[in-house]
Design an enzyme around this catalytic site. Structure first.
Site, short mmCIF file in Angstrom:
data_model
loop_
_atom_site.label_atom_id
_atom_site.label_comp_id
_atom_site.label_asym_id
_atom_site.label_seq_id
_atom_site.Cartn_x
_atom_site.Cartn_y
_atom_site.Cartn_z
N GLY A 156 0.70 -1.06 0.10
CA GLY A 156 -0.03 -0.06 0.13
C GLY A 156 0.79 1.35 0.19
O GLY A 156 1.92 1.20 0.94
N ALA A 157 0.54 2.06 -0.88
CA ALA A 157 1.53 3.42 -1.03
C ALA A 157 1.79 3.93 0.18
O ALA A 157 2.99 4.19 0.58
CB ALA A 157 1.01 4.08 -2.23
N ARG A 216 10.21 -0.82 -4.95
CA ARG A 216 9.09 -1.00 -5.84
C ARG A 216 8.78 0.26 -6.61
O ARG A 216 9.01 1.49 -5.84
CB ARG A 216 7.76 -1.24 -4.89
CG ARG A 216 7.84 -2.62 -4.03
CD ARG A 216 6.33 -3.05 -3.60
NE ARG A 216 5.70 -3.29 -4.74
CZ ARG A 216 4.29 -3.55 -4.41
NH1 ARG A 216 3.79 -3.47 -3.29
NH2 ARG A 216 3.48 -3.89 -5.69
N GLN A 233 -5.63 -9.19 -2.73
CA GLN A 233 -5.33 -8.39 -1.54
C GLN A 233 -7.08 -8.19 -1.26
O GLN A 233 -7.10 -7.79 0.00
CB GLN A 233 -4.81 -7.25 -2.07
CG GLN A 233 -3.51 -7.36 -1.95
CD GLN A 233 -3.01 -7.39 -3.49
OE1 GLN A 233 -3.58 -8.01 -4.48
NE2 GLN A 233 -1.93 -6.77 -3.98
N ASP A 260 -1.63 4.30 -6.25
CA ASP A 260 -0.37 4.36 -5.90
C ASP A 260 0.29 5.43 -6.58
O ASP A 260 1.46 6.04 -5.95
CB ASP A 260 0.36 2.99 -6.40
CG ASP A 260 -0.25 1.97 -5.46
OD1 ASP A 260 0.64 1.43 -4.69
OD2 ASP A 260 -1.22 1.22 -5.50
N ASN A 302 -3.26 2.35 -10.17
CA ASN A 302 -3.87 1.64 -8.95
C ASN A 302 -3.63 0.14 -9.34
O ASN A 302 -3.10 -0.26 -10.37
CB ASN A 302 -5.16 1.99 -8.65
CG ASN A 302 -5.69 1.21 -7.23
OD1 ASN A 302 -4.93 1.53 -6.32
ND2 ASN A 302 -6.83 0.67 -7.32
N LYS A 303 -3.89 -0.74 -8.52
CA LYS A 303 -3.87 -2.10 -8.65
C LYS A 303 -4.44 -2.81 -9.97
O LYS A 303 -5.47 -2.14 -10.42
CB LYS A 303 -4.41 -3.19 -7.48
CG LYS A 303 -4.20 -4.47 -7.42
CD LYS A 303 -2.76 -4.76 -7.69
CE LYS A 303 -2.00 -4.34 -6.50
NZ LYS A 303 -0.38 -4.36 -6.41
#
EC number: 5.3.1.23
Length: 346
Positions: free
Chosen positions: A49-50, A91, A200, A241, A251-252
């Site tokens: 998670g950012a 990351r 997640q 993110d 995002n994801k």
């Protein structure tokens, strides 16, 4: 609402992290005592998670800094930069990682004092980032209430991945909005996408909801369009993110598909994120680096391979949702249309 989920805790000489790779089957707290261990925890998604990555990286800088044995300021800063470089490489997509590291480095480089004083300054800056993120998430939750649909009285909100307390210092961004709606009796049900390939949504978002008694229904990712077609979803709220200056949001993986489906069914689509997630140096989403992860995440579930040998794999961890698909971006300073984001800068 009290913050009952604390994924990151500073404890004297180490950081305590909830190992998110084990949830929901096991709850384990791991001690992180070195910057190398912190880098590995970020890379392997023990912490993810950012915002949470940013907080963890700041503490990682201190864990490295306190082990630097020198009285020379120049040498200290050189070694600190090497530690920062290691953490930056973990990351590539989550901008909060770089934001937090840059903030700590700028604070130290602009300060005077001896080495112990600089080390203490790093720790205090990390603690400040930690505390600020929790307050920011609570503010995002409250700002989100103002833009959620007025009807029905109790909303059904769909979310993707996990942008909750586990992804931040606590409370969450997308789940922060959901928590605030629950607190104000505006929430009827959360729909949580399972979020392949790492699940997640299934593993983390549903776990958070269960911990706090928030009603939650899990669906497979490919069920979202059907649910909207059937009128089951009143709004979509996701995290991010990295957001660019024009309002494009990374995002994801799977978020972009969800935004397209929401647009097709006239379901409002909100992105909830702190302003520290906005990268104003990038003009649009094409400039966002997209992390590619181990293909095992796609072809294995647990230790079980689910497809034959000889197949090729592509595993991008994120996608970019164009600004025109986003109803509003919810920040701690307010919710705005994507093209108005620049007015919140600074």
């Amino acid at each position: 609402m009290s913050n009952s989920i604390n994924p990151i805790v500073w404890q004297e000489d180490c950081v305590l992290l909830v190992d998110q790779t084990l949830l929901p089957l096991a709850y384990k707290v791991v001690e992180i005592k070195t910057y190398q261990a912190m880098a590995e925890a970020i890379r392997t998604m023990i912490v993810r998670g950012a915002p949470a990555i940013g907080v963890s990286a700041a503490y990682g800088l201190y864990l490295g800094a306190k082990e630097i044995q020198t009285t020379d300021r120049t040498i200290f800063l050189e070694k600190l930069e090497a530690i920062a470089a290691t953490l930056r490489q973990t990351r590539p997509t989550a901008v909060n990682l770089f934001w937090a590291i840059d903030r700590v480095m700028a604070t130290v480089q602009g300060a005077t004092g001896n080495i112990p004083e600089l080390q203490n300054l790093i720790l205090n800056t990390a603690k400040a980032i930690h505390n600020e993120d929790l307050a920011t998430c609570q503010a995002i939750g409250d700002q989100g209430l103002a833009v959620l649909p007025e009807t029905p009285e109790k909303l059904t909100i769909l979310t993707h991945c996990n942008a909750g307390g586990l992804a931040t210092a606590g409370y969450g961004t997308a789940l922060g909005v959901i928590r605030s709606a629950w607190r104000e009796n505006r929430l009827g049900m959360v729909y949580a996408d399972e979020t392949r390939p790492r699940l997640q949504g299934s593993k983390l978002t549903t776990w958070e909801c269960v911990q706090e008694g928030i009603p939650v229904t899990q669906i497979c990712d490919n069920m979202a369009a059907h649910c909207m077609q059937q009128g089951r979803i009143d709004a979509v709220v996701v995290g991010a993110d990295r957001i660019t200056a024009n309002g494009d949001a990374a995002n994801k993986i799977g978020t972009y598909s969800l935004a397209i489906v929401a647009k097709a069914h006239n379901v409002p689509f909100f992105v909830a994120a702190p302003l520290s997630t906005v990268d104003f140096s990038l003009s649009d989403g094409k400039q966002i680096p997209i992390e590619e992860r181990d293909p095992k995440e796609v072809y294995q579930i647990g230790d079980t391979r689910i497809c034959p040998e000889g197949v090729q794999f592509y595993n991008p961890a994120f996608d970019v949702t164009p600004a025109h698909l986003i109803t509003a971006i919810i920040t701690e300073k307010g919710a705005v249309a994507p093209d108005q984001l620049i007015h919140l800068k600074g």
